[in-house]
Scaffold this motif. Sequence first.
Motif, PDB file in Angstrom:
ATOM      1  N   GLU A 158       0.804  -1.226   0.000  1.00 41.12           N
ATOM      2  CA  GLU A 158       0.000   0.000   0.000  1.00 41.12           C
ATOM      3  C   GLU A 158       0.835   1.273   0.000  1.00 41.12           C
ATOM      4  N   ARG A 159       2.064   1.174  -0.450  1.00 43.09           N
ATOM      5  CA  ARG A 159       2.898   2.358  -0.645  1.00 43.09           C
ATOM      6  C   ARG A 159       4.134   1.955  -1.443  1.00 43.09           C
ATOM      7  N   GLY A 160       4.792   2.942  -2.041  1.00 44.06           N
ATOM      8  CA  GLY A 160       5.952   2.645  -2.852  1.00 44.06           C
ATOM      9  C   GLY A 160       7.147   2.212  -2.027  1.00 44.06           C
ATOM     10  N   ILE A 161       8.027   1.455  -2.657  1.00 43.98           N
ATOM     11  CA  ILE A 161       9.294   1.068  -2.040  1.00 43.98           C
ATOM     12  C   ILE A 161      10.355   2.001  -2.608  1.00 43.98           C
ATOM     13  N   ARG A 162      10.833   2.921  -1.809  1.00 46.64           N
ATOM     14  CA  ARG A 162      11.729   3.975  -2.294  1.00 46.64           C
ATOM     15  C   ARG A 162      12.988   3.405  -2.937  1.00 46.64           C
TER      16      ARG A 162
END
Length: 245
Positions: A229-233
């Motif tokens: 549910e979020r990007g992997i930097r």
Amino acid sequence: MPTYRDEVAVLRTHKLGEADRIVTLLSRRHGKIRAVAKGVRRTSSRFGSRLEPFMVADVQLYRGRTLDIVQQAESLGSYGAPIVADYDRFTAASAMVETADRLNEAEATSQQYLLLVGGLRALARGEHRSRSILDSYLLRAMALSGWAPGLSECARCGAPGPHPSFVAQLGGTVCDGCAPTGAARIDPATSALLRALMAGEWDDVAAAPTAATASASGLVAAYAQWHLERGIRSLSQLTAAEASR
């Protein structure tokens, strides 16, 4: 017991005061641990180098109210130096520990610990292409968290495959009847590579065409980031570096 021991992989560290660090650890038996390592930033520290990211250690901790305290640390795997020395290894390892750090306590199991340690070891030794190690890790980590992608059957209706479309939101490959309009189409080589990455069939992974490798990496990244549910930097940094070559 206020004091306990465990095997841990170091996920990340933060400075605390002038000489201390807060370390985030994925352990074999106690899930994720946040602890204070006192004095590790001093040159005289007995175990500072053992508590850097990508290192694996046997630690003794004292259970505190909010943060535990590291009392001892013995190295089990010195993977940091060979990983940091190579940019592809470093960014792949960074994406792996970032993913492990996103796991909630229920998902931070001994299997997740062993999977991460195996991935870091493979990266440090250069056993396979760094991006392929990462892709395999991400697929397996998602599976251990209860999000195993459907790769041999339709993820929606269960029809036997392989199928020509991949939809992260639906859980993997899907048949033509379940695929929404605009679903990403994948060729047989990419489909076979995804299954090989999931199973750890490294001879098949190494023999995959370059186009299939790039396509599979994009699908794995989309799948993992959808479920997290979020990007992997760190993953975006690795992708950008590969695109610039």
